[in-house]
Design a protein around this motif. Sequence first.
Motif, PDB file in Angstrom:
ATOM      1  N   TYR A   1       0.751  -1.280   0.023  1.00 43.24           N
ATOM      2  CA  TYR A   1      -0.152   0.173  -0.028  1.00 43.24           C
ATOM      3  C   TYR A   1       0.936   1.278  -0.162  1.00 43.24           C
ATOM      4  CZ  TYR A   1       0.869   0.165   5.097  1.00 43.24           C
ATOM      5  OH  TYR A   1       1.490   0.338   6.315  1.00 43.24           O
TER       6      TYR A   1
ATOM      7  N   THR B   1       0.135   6.314   4.246  1.00 37.90           N
ATOM      8  CA  THR B   1      -1.033   7.348   4.580  1.00 37.90           C
ATOM      9  C   THR B   1      -0.286   8.892   4.489  1.00 37.90           C
ATOM     10  OG1 THR B   1      -2.550   6.042   5.899  1.00 37.90           O
ATOM     11  CG2 THR B   1      -2.757   8.567   6.278  1.00 37.90           C
TER      12      THR B   1
ATOM     13  N   GLU C   1      -8.005  -0.519  -2.550  1.00 38.87           N
ATOM     14  CA  GLU C   1      -8.784   0.404  -1.649  1.00 38.87           C
ATOM     15  C   GLU C   1      -8.334   1.513  -1.187  1.00 38.87           C
ATOM     16  OE1 GLU C   1     -11.237  -1.181   2.197  1.00 38.87           O
ATOM     17  OE2 GLU C   1      -9.252  -0.436   2.662  1.00 38.87           O
TER      18      GLU C   1
ATOM     19  N   ARG D   1      -8.218   5.047   0.555  1.00 39.04           N
ATOM     20  CA  ARG D   1      -8.659   5.512   1.968  1.00 39.04           C
ATOM     21  C   ARG D   1      -8.636   7.233   2.113  1.00 39.04           C
ATOM     22  NH1 ARG D   1      -4.321   2.438   2.192  1.00 39.04           N
ATOM     23  NH2 ARG D   1      -2.904   3.878   3.164  1.00 39.04           N
TER      24      ARG D   1
ATOM     25  N   GLU E   1     -11.491   8.773   7.200  1.00 37.96           N
ATOM     26  CA  GLU E   1     -12.118   7.658   7.593  1.00 37.96           C
ATOM     27  C   GLU E   1     -12.970   6.768   6.397  1.00 37.96           C
ATOM     28  OE1 GLU E   1     -11.568   6.353  10.629  1.00 37.96           O
ATOM     29  OE2 GLU E   1     -10.215   8.081  10.989  1.00 37.96           O
ATOM     30  N   GLU E   2     -13.135   7.311   5.268  1.00 40.83           N
ATOM     31  CA  GLU E   2     -13.751   7.008   4.092  1.00 40.83           C
ATOM     32  C   GLU E   2     -12.969   5.834   3.427  1.00 40.83           C
ATOM     33  OE1 GLU E   2     -16.033   8.477   0.385  1.00 40.83           O
ATOM     34  OE2 GLU E   2     -15.162  10.069   1.602  1.00 40.83           O
ATOM     35  N   ARG E   3     -13.375   4.868   2.984  1.00 44.26           N
ATOM     36  CA  ARG E   3     -12.937   3.485   2.017  1.00 44.26           C
ATOM     37  C   ARG E   3     -13.819   3.392   0.936  1.00 44.26           C
ATOM     38  NH1 ARG E   3      -9.885   4.803   5.901  1.00 44.26           N
ATOM     39  NH2 ARG E   3      -8.861   3.237   7.264  1.00 44.26           N
TER      40      ARG E   3
ATOM     41  N   HIS F   1      -4.544  10.241   3.213  1.00 44.97           N
ATOM     42  CA  HIS F   1      -5.149   9.374   2.268  1.00 44.97           C
ATOM     43  C   HIS F   1      -4.039   8.455   1.786  1.00 44.97           C
ATOM     44  CE1 HIS F   1      -3.158  12.684  -0.316  1.00 44.97           C
ATOM     45  NE2 HIS F   1      -3.041  11.571  -1.218  1.00 44.97           N
TER      46      HIS F   1
END
Length: 140
Positions: free
Chosen positions: A51, A54, A71, A73, A76-78, A95
């Motif tokens: 990944y 962040t 996925e 990010r 808090e949204e996915r 993100h």
Amino acid sequence: MLTASTSQLELATAWTDSDPRGRVHPAFPINKFTGARDTAVVYFEVQPGDYLPTHTDSAEEILYIVAGEGEARLGEERGHVRAGDLAVIPAMVPHGIANTGAETLKVVGFFCESEIVSTFAEPLQPLGLTTIKMGEPVPA
């Protein structure tokens, strides 16, 4: 005219020490340091199971998923993204994106400014820095 071929970019490797899956392979072909006045582009690849760690960016970014799936990010949204999708990332919102598929995730990020500052939650190796100016020459 400033051009770049994503298939011919020399990709770097960046990772976090805390998790071996926090690994990304970026290139910064278009930005202030390569001659762009008002825009910047990042191209990056994420291997299956890995990944993009962040971080925040100083300008809004539009992601275009070239290949693979993952996925995304955003705070808090996915959300699930796959080849052909676009996603808007507001400036200064934490993100990242994880490769959830079986093939390399390939992404192009477009910015509305030519000088982008990215701040990561933890230092990116091999630089050992949390704050990076996109495309700026790496200190010796």
